[in-house]
Design an enzyme around this catalytic site. Sequence first.
Site, PDB file in Angstrom:
ATOM      1  N   LEU A 171       1.103  -1.216   0.171  1.00  0.00           N
ATOM      2  CA  LEU A 171      -0.078  -0.004   0.033  1.00  0.00           C
ATOM      3  C   LEU A 171       0.889   1.245   0.052  1.00  0.00           C
ATOM      4  O   LEU A 171       1.150   1.810   1.129  1.00  0.00           O
ATOM      5  CB  LEU A 171      -0.861   0.034   1.145  1.00  0.00           C
ATOM      6  CG  LEU A 171      -2.094   0.935   1.109  1.00  0.00           C
ATOM      7  CD1 LEU A 171      -2.821   1.036   0.018  1.00  0.00           C
ATOM      8  CD2 LEU A 171      -2.902   1.017   2.640  1.00  0.00           C
ATOM      9  N   HIS A 172       1.377   1.632  -1.269  1.00  0.00           N
ATOM     10  CA  HIS A 172       2.162   2.840  -1.419  1.00  0.00           C
ATOM     11  C   HIS A 172       1.623   4.097  -1.457  1.00  0.00           C
ATOM     12  O   HIS A 172       0.297   4.062  -1.488  1.00  0.00           O
ATOM     13  CB  HIS A 172       3.330   2.737  -2.244  1.00  0.00           C
ATOM     14  CG  HIS A 172       2.519   2.121  -4.064  1.00  0.00           C
ATOM     15  ND1 HIS A 172       2.226   3.062  -4.756  1.00  0.00           N
ATOM     16  CD2 HIS A 172       2.002   1.148  -4.374  1.00  0.00           C
ATOM     17  CE1 HIS A 172       1.782   2.603  -5.864  1.00  0.00           C
ATOM     18  NE2 HIS A 172       1.621   1.497  -5.466  1.00  0.00           N
ATOM     19  N   ALA A 173       2.286   5.033  -1.653  1.00  0.00           N
ATOM     20  CA  ALA A 173       1.816   6.259  -1.374  1.00  0.00           C
ATOM     21  C   ALA A 173       0.683   7.020  -2.331  1.00  0.00           C
ATOM     22  O   ALA A 173      -0.488   7.485  -2.093  1.00  0.00           O
ATOM     23  CB  ALA A 173       2.857   7.493  -1.714  1.00  0.00           C
TER      24      ALA A 173
END
Length: 88
Positions: free
Chosen positions: A14-16
């Site tokens: 779950l990246h930016a």
Amino acid sequence: MKQISVLVIDPVGLHARPATVAVNAASKFKSEVKVAYKGRTVNMKSIMGVMSLGIPTQSEVVVSCEGEDEEIAIKTIEEVLRAQKVIA
């Protein structure tokens, strides 16, 4: 309270970018929206909170909503995460 348990399938976790989309979606609702991972729970309306969890790929997370619009909130957040190809 409504909650869903989902598996993060994005290779980067779950990246930016998808986290920002999810936070923006959560922020539109009056309900309290939280995400839990490894015993820590944070406000899903806070990008810093979500990013602080450092959720990697193949992780199970729980998204919960509590409040007057919890039903539509949980469905919308699930749809947004699926559209971003973050969850299976």
